[in-house]
Motif scaffolding. Structure first.
Motif, mmCIF file in Angstrom:
data_model
loop_
_atom_site.group_PDB
_atom_site.id
_atom_site.type_symbol
_atom_site.label_atom_id
_atom_site.label_comp_id
_atom_site.label_asym_id
_atom_site.label_seq_id
_atom_site.Cartn_x
_atom_site.Cartn_y
_atom_site.Cartn_z
ATOM 1 N N ALA A 321 110.557 -58.756 53.051
ATOM 2 C CA ALA A 321 111.354 -59.334 54.148
ATOM 3 C C ALA A 321 112.385 -58.349 54.678
ATOM 4 C CB ALA A 321 112.046 -60.607 53.666
ATOM 5 N N SER A 322 112.596 -57.253 53.934
ATOM 6 C CA SER A 322 113.641 -56.304 54.344
ATOM 7 C C SER A 322 113.131 -55.251 55.322
ATOM 8 C CB SER A 322 114.215 -55.602 53.113
ATOM 9 O OG SER A 322 113.225 -54.754 52.526
ATOM 10 N N TYR A 323 111.823 -55.225 55.572
ATOM 11 C CA TYR A 323 111.269 -54.183 56.420
ATOM 12 C C TYR A 323 111.610 -54.425 57.894
ATOM 13 C CZ TYR A 323 108.438 -53.317 52.229
ATOM 14 O OH TYR A 323 108.019 -53.080 50.950
ATOM 15 N N GLU A 324 111.643 -53.336 58.641
ATOM 16 C CA GLU A 324 112.000 -53.406 60.057
ATOM 17 C C GLU A 324 110.759 -53.323 60.931
ATOM 18 O OE1 GLU A 324 114.516 -50.803 63.391
ATOM 19 O OE2 GLU A 324 114.777 -50.382 61.257
ATOM 20 N N THR A 325 110.759 -54.078 62.010
ATOM 21 C CA THR A 325 109.730 -53.955 63.043
ATOM 22 C C THR A 325 110.346 -53.204 64.215
ATOM 23 O OG1 THR A 325 108.736 -56.051 62.360
ATOM 24 C CG2 THR A 325 108.103 -55.181 64.527
ATOM 25 N N VAL A 326 109.784 -52.048 64.530
ATOM 26 C CA VAL A 326 110.359 -51.170 65.551
ATOM 27 C C VAL A 326 109.733 -51.495 66.909
ATOM 28 C CG1 VAL A 326 110.609 -48.775 66.316
ATOM 29 C CG2 VAL A 326 110.814 -49.357 63.879
ATOM 30 N N THR A 327 110.576 -51.933 67.847
ATOM 31 C CA THR A 327 110.068 -52.319 69.168
ATOM 32 C C THR A 327 110.817 -51.644 70.312
ATOM 33 O OG1 THR A 327 111.488 -54.278 69.141
ATOM 34 C CG2 THR A 327 109.209 -54.556 68.370
ATOM 35 N N VAL A 376 105.618 -49.951 63.254
ATOM 36 C CA VAL A 376 105.715 -49.720 64.695
ATOM 37 C C VAL A 376 104.427 -50.230 65.335
ATOM 38 C CG1 VAL A 376 106.216 -48.036 66.498
ATOM 39 C CG2 VAL A 376 106.978 -47.605 64.138
ATOM 40 N N PRO A 377 104.418 -51.479 65.842
ATOM 41 C CA PRO A 377 103.190 -51.990 66.467
ATOM 42 C C PRO A 377 102.970 -51.326 67.827
ATOM 43 C CG PRO A 377 104.972 -53.577 66.703
ATOM 44 C CD PRO A 377 105.520 -52.453 65.875
ATOM 45 N N VAL A 378 101.720 -50.943 68.112
ATOM 46 C CA VAL A 378 101.417 -50.309 69.405
ATOM 47 C C VAL A 378 100.159 -50.859 70.056
ATOM 48 C CG1 VAL A 378 102.574 -48.138 68.812
ATOM 49 C CG2 VAL A 378 100.144 -48.436 68.271
ATOM 50 N N PRO A 497 105.210 -57.128 57.589
ATOM 51 C CA PRO A 497 105.474 -57.015 56.142
ATOM 52 C C PRO A 497 104.317 -56.381 55.388
ATOM 53 C CG PRO A 497 106.068 -59.195 56.973
ATOM 54 C CD PRO A 497 105.323 -58.521 58.074
ATOM 55 N N TYR A 498 103.087 -56.763 55.749
ATOM 56 C CA TYR A 498 101.912 -56.175 55.082
ATOM 57 C C TYR A 498 101.852 -54.675 55.324
ATOM 58 C CZ TYR A 498 97.061 -54.760 54.438
ATOM 59 O OH TYR A 498 95.921 -54.083 54.061
ATOM 60 N N ALA A 499 101.998 -54.276 56.591
ATOM 61 C CA ALA A 499 101.845 -52.869 56.960
ATOM 62 C C ALA A 499 102.940 -52.004 56.350
ATOM 63 C CB ALA A 499 101.844 -52.738 58.481
ATOM 64 N N ALA A 500 104.193 -52.414 56.490
ATOM 65 C CA ALA A 500 105.296 -51.609 55.962
ATOM 66 C C ALA A 500 105.237 -51.531 54.440
ATOM 67 C CB ALA A 500 106.629 -52.200 56.415
ATOM 68 N N GLU A 501 104.741 -52.594 53.801
ATOM 69 C CA GLU A 501 104.582 -52.575 52.352
ATOM 70 C C GLU A 501 103.658 -51.435 51.931
ATOM 71 O OE1 GLU A 501 103.541 -55.938 49.060
ATOM 72 O OE2 GLU A 501 101.930 -55.440 50.475
ATOM 73 N N ASP A 502 102.600 -51.170 52.700
ATOM 74 C CA ASP A 502 101.689 -50.072 52.375
ATOM 75 C C ASP A 502 102.429 -48.748 52.281
ATOM 76 O OD1 ASP A 502 99.565 -51.770 52.283
ATOM 77 O OD2 ASP A 502 98.636 -51.112 54.159
ATOM 78 N N ALA A 503 103.283 -48.481 53.268
ATOM 79 C CA ALA A 503 104.030 -47.220 53.265
ATOM 80 C C ALA A 503 105.045 -47.187 52.122
ATOM 81 C CB ALA A 503 104.722 -47.023 54.607
ATOM 82 N N ASP A 504 105.715 -48.301 51.892
ATOM 83 C CA ASP A 504 106.713 -48.386 50.824
ATOM 84 C C ASP A 504 106.064 -48.136 49.462
ATOM 85 O OD1 ASP A 504 108.955 -48.876 49.301
ATOM 86 O OD2 ASP A 504 109.054 -51.021 49.735
#
Length: 930
Positions: A321-327, A376-378, A497-504
């Motif tokens: 829940a702490s991850y950021e969505t960059v828009t 970062v969704p694109v 959350p799923y995507a940023a978790e991969d990088a984390d």
């Protein structure tokens, strides 16, 4: 208790129980010895629930748990590619399979499996027998493949949902009743089991066709009447494939059974037997619960860990829940600044497909510290559910080209480390958008360098094993089966959350593995043989290779004619027509009718018609098994290559792009998939002809450079065999020299048969060939073959000494190492029994095959820089061979430069005492070049 009217048989799908238990529960090991037992624990809990459920008048009178015996069944002989796409079993699940059989018997329930048949076939045979005897059958499973059995007293029970499955539910699932499920499955195929079916026809269309024409054979006979041109042609062109698919999906009610229905009578658990097993497994809670229910005293559960057992990883808190969505660009620029400050970034791409050459970018994940990650969704879209499948871009995302332009400088900055998990995939995705990441670090390859052969290296498994964290399952977001969506269609608030978790997680794994590389003495292996392969292989895969579809089509037609001719010969030799692809019918012809030596295998009473059995019979001079082997070879070439290769042509590049697995074989050999271009046979005329379909671009040639006898050269070096080393230095025919040493005959004027025998031993000894294996290869008596091997070791005693030394090292260390330091783990080396022989042979071969793999890796890593000035591209690696495409005028220079790189690939790391020699060829196609 006899079985008849009023009897009720429950057939439990044991494999489904095992996989459900494995995936539903976190990993669990037995404290006393570290044995994985998570799946066994879940399995036992499911069985306990089953035996204690109150069913009243619907309770079973008879029951059995049915298991798959092994991965290979008679269906693989009908269609060799059957279930070829199934992933390897997780390493921690494999040892739990026999324990689930023990658990079933401990619960006093019959445990059944049959060699050569799937569990579904046994369930079919038992269902048919029980139905014919007047009893009822409940199949405890939700497997769609079993729905063809429903009706006439046979029903199914979904054990998870507690829902009955009858004819109405089958119609809801397949659009037809149970009696036509097989026809629909034959048309639709099954991607999970690699059942081909009819291309482009799914369940819905298949059901419509079967309902219109009544059954599959009628449909195929009247396919010419279908109005839609594409569908009509698909059915006409693929009729044989569809019929093979029907054989694959049809369950065999004639599966041999070596027991009676009466023997499956339901029994109460025996307290001592069950409690002893549960205590041995150290299932404390279940042991107490069972003891209370059975009115017995619970045995003590001793679970003291051994003194050297590693501590379980502490759970590492990861807050998605702490991850950021960059828009917005300001936020992205802040992340880019953080990347520059830290000097590293973990990166992962989210896309619409596993095919990197066609996948569309949905978003990019970044992490700079544990817990500090963003998405970062694109490319997320919505819609696609209407008649025309129209989608539109979700509002609020940054433009893709602006995001990529902003990230390109840091991703290509040589001062910033890019960290990924299976980074080759992301490298190719970004390279298609003009970004070439360097330098890179790959956590999958770090794990591989550290732990090859001990467990798999996927991120989910690594996160659980080393971080104590279970990642968000992808199926929770995209679903599965026909309703599966792409990641681009997942709402951004769920995707982030799923995507940023991969990088984390990837960043944390890098922090975990990096310090371990030097302490485990694999830093050099990782830095020189693993990590640099990422951009090299990515470039080769993106380059692809051209194929000639017309050549393949002609070959496919020729193979079809060859198959028909072989079938005629086979039927003539058999004296009757039969299904050549049916092991059951073949066994009856060979052993019952023709009385060939052989017999029924195991308790099942089924004949074995495996390749080994047929080769033995052919070696005895029998024509029929030899023709069957020819038929199977041609059938495999047709289905696996000439029919399949055109389907892999990329619509944009018009080339075939294979994918190489860097962390596959524990010896370091690369594996090629989708399609597999490393297993095209070269020893048969038909196999060599397939290479004719791989062609050069006009104005270019294909060039093949192949190490000559590299593994024998490495053996001569590591075993320090003076005679072999001198022969290689002098350029002498090594096989003729070996024959001369063994049989005391001069090299000049040597009988070619003697040389052939020496060649078979030279190559066979590397793989620990036995007298039995050599006798089969040379088609000579076993005693004579063993005498050859004994003579070989007398002439070259250094080889026996090397083998003994290597096995001793493997037993002491649990691993062996190649000349270049690659550690190859040797699980099972200290076991006893038949498995130990295989483990010893693997340990003996591993340093040799591993060193050969290391050498060609070293050559590949150096090759791009060496040929950068030439109009040439490295396209393929096939074990000891590299294939290039080069402009006509530069062929000779390419051969000279590439040969020099390959022949000197071992130096300066290892000073080989024998020279490496590379053979070269060129041509308009691969067959001419090789």
């Amino acid at each position: 208790m006899s079985f008849g009217k009023g009897s009720h048989l429950h057939l439990i799908d044991g494999s489904a129980f095992i996989f459900r238990a494995y995936h539903a529960l976190p990993p669990l090991t037995r404290k006393s010895d570290g044995l994985p037992i998570g799946a066994v624990a879940g399995f036992c809990n499911m069985l306990w629930k089953y035996v204690t459920d109150e069913r009243g008048s619907d309770a079973p009178t008879h029951a059995a748990v049915i298991f798959d015996h092994s991965a290979k069944t008679f269906r693989n002989e009908i269609y060799p590619a059957y279930k070829a796409n199934r992933p390897e079993l997780p390493e921690d699940l494999r040892p739990q399979f026999p324990l689930t059989r023990d658990a079933t018997r401990a619960f006093n329930i019959a445990s059944i499996e049959t060699e050569g048949y799937e569990a579904d076939d046994i369930i079919a045979a038992l269902s048919c027998k029980a139905r014919d005897a007047g009893g009822r059958v409940t199949i405890v499973s939700s497997d769609k493949d079993l729905m063809q059995l429903i009706g006439n007293g046979v029903t199914m029970l979904d054990p998870i949902k507690g829902k009955d499955i009858g004819p109405d539910e089958v119609v809801e699932k397949f659009g037809v009743g149970p009696d036509r499920v097989i026809d629909v499955q034959a048309l639709a195929g099954d991607s999970v089991d690699n059942v081909p079916g009819a291309p482009g026809i799914g369940i819905k269309t298949a059901a419509q066709l079967i309902n219109e024409y009544g059954d599959l054979e009628t449909l195929l006979e009247r396919a010419g009447e279908i109005k839609q041109p594409k569908r009509r042609q698909t059915l006409i062109d693929n009729a044989d494939q569809i019929r093979i698919s029907k054989q694959l999906v049809t369950l065999d009610c004639d599966t041999p059974l070596d027991f009676t229905l009466e023997s499956l009578e339901m029994q109460e658990p025996v307290a001592d037997q069950l409690l002893t097993f549960l205590a041995e497994m150290e299932f404390r809670t279940l042991t107490n619960r069972v003891a209370e229910r059975l009115g017995a005293e619970a045995p003590a559960v001793v679970s003291a860990p051994p003194s050297e057992a590693p501590a379980a990883p502490a759970a590492l808190p990861i807050d998605t829940a702490s991850y950021e969505t960059v828009t917005d660009m300001a936020a992205l620029e802040a992340w880019i600044a953080a990347i520059r400050d830290t000097g590293h970034v973990a990166i992962d791409t989210e896309t619409t497909s596993l095919d990197e050459m066609q996948a569309e970018l949905a978003g990019i994940c970044l992490a700079v510290a544990p817990g500090k990650a963003c998405y970062v969704p694109v490319g997320h879209v919505e819609g696609g559910d209407d008649l025309f499948g129209q989608t539109q871009r979700v509002a609020g995302q940054l433009p893709m080209d602006e995001v990529l332009a902003a990230l390109k400088p840091v991703l290509e900055d040589p001062a910033i480390l890019k960290i990924g998990q299976n980074l080759k995939y992301d490298w190719k995705i970004l390279a298609r958008h003009g970004i070439r990441m360097a330098p890179v670090a790959d956590t999958m390859l770090m794990s591989y360098a550290l732990n090859a052969g001990t467990h798999n290296h996927g991120m989910d498994e690594l996160a659980e094993r080393y971080l104590g964290h279970r990642t968000i399952p992808i199926k929770d977001l995209i679903g599965s089966g026909k309703s599966q969506i792409t990641f681009a269609q997942v709402p951004i608030d769920k995707a982030a959350p799923y995507a940023a978790e991969d990088a984390d997680v990837t960043l944390r794994l890098w922090q975990h593995f990096a310090p371990m590389l030097p302490s485990e003495r694999v830093t050099t292996v990782y830095e020189t043989l693993e990590r640099p392969m990422v951009p090299v292989l990515a470039g080769m895969e993106m380059a692809g290779i051209r194929i000639d579809g017309d050549v393949l089509k002609r070959m496919s037609n020729a193979f079809a004619q060859k198959l028909a001719q072989l079938e005629d010969e086979i039927h003539a030799l058999a004296g009757e027509k039969f299904n050549v692809g049916s092991p059951k019918q073949l066994g009856e012809i060979l052993f019952d009718k023709m009385g060939m030596a052989g017999g029924k295998t195991g308790k099942t009473g089924a004949y074995s018609t495996s390749a080994d059995v047929l080769e033995d019979l052919a070696a005895e001079g029998h024509d029929l098994p030899a023709r069957i082997l020819d038929w199977r070879q041609v059938s495999k070439l047709k289905s696996t290559y000439t029919d399949a290769l055109p389907t892999y042509v990329n619509p944009d590049t018009k080339r075939v792009h294979t994918s190489y697995s860097i962390a596959g074989a524990q010896t370091g050999r690369l594996a090629s998939t989708d399609p597999n271009l490393q297993n095209i046979p070269v020893r048969s005329d038909e196999g060599r002809r397939i290479r004719e379909a791989f062609i050069a671009t006009p104005g270019h040639k294909l060039v093949s450079l192949d190490y000559s006898q590299i593994e024998l050269r490495i053996l001569a070096h590591v075993a320090d065999i003076p005679a072999l080393k001198q022969a290689f230095r002098d350029g002498i025919d090594i096989h003729a020299m070996t024959a001369s040493q063994m049989f005391n005959v001069p090299v000049e004027g040597m009988d070619p048969m003697i040389r052939r025998r020496a060649k078979a031993i030279n190559f066979g000894v590397i793989y620990g060939i036995s007298g039995f294996g050599l006798s089969r290869n040379l088609r000579i008596p076993r005693a004579e073959a063993q005498a050859f091997i004994d003579t070989y070791f007398e002439r070259f005693p250094e080889i026996r000494a090397y083998m003994a030394r290597t096995v001793a090292d493997a037993k002491a260390e649990g691993s062996v190492r190649t000349l270049f330091g690659r550690r190859i783990n040797t699980p099972g080396i200290n076991q006893s029994g038949p498995a130990a022989g295989g483990a010893r042979r693997a340990a003996i071969n591993a340093p040799i095959q591993g060193a050969a793999a290391d050498i060609i890796r070293r050559a590949m890593i150096r090759m791009p820089a060496a040929i950068a000035h030439l109009p040439a591209t490295m396209l393929l690696q096939v074990h000891d061979e590299l294939v290039f495409e080069v402009e006509d005028g530069a062929v000779d220079e390419l051969i000279s430069v590439a040969r020099d790189v390959m022949e000197n690939a071992a130096d300066p790391a290892v000073k080989l005492s024998v020279p490496l020699v590379v053979d070269a060829g060129q041509g308009m196609n691969w067959a001419e070049a090789h």
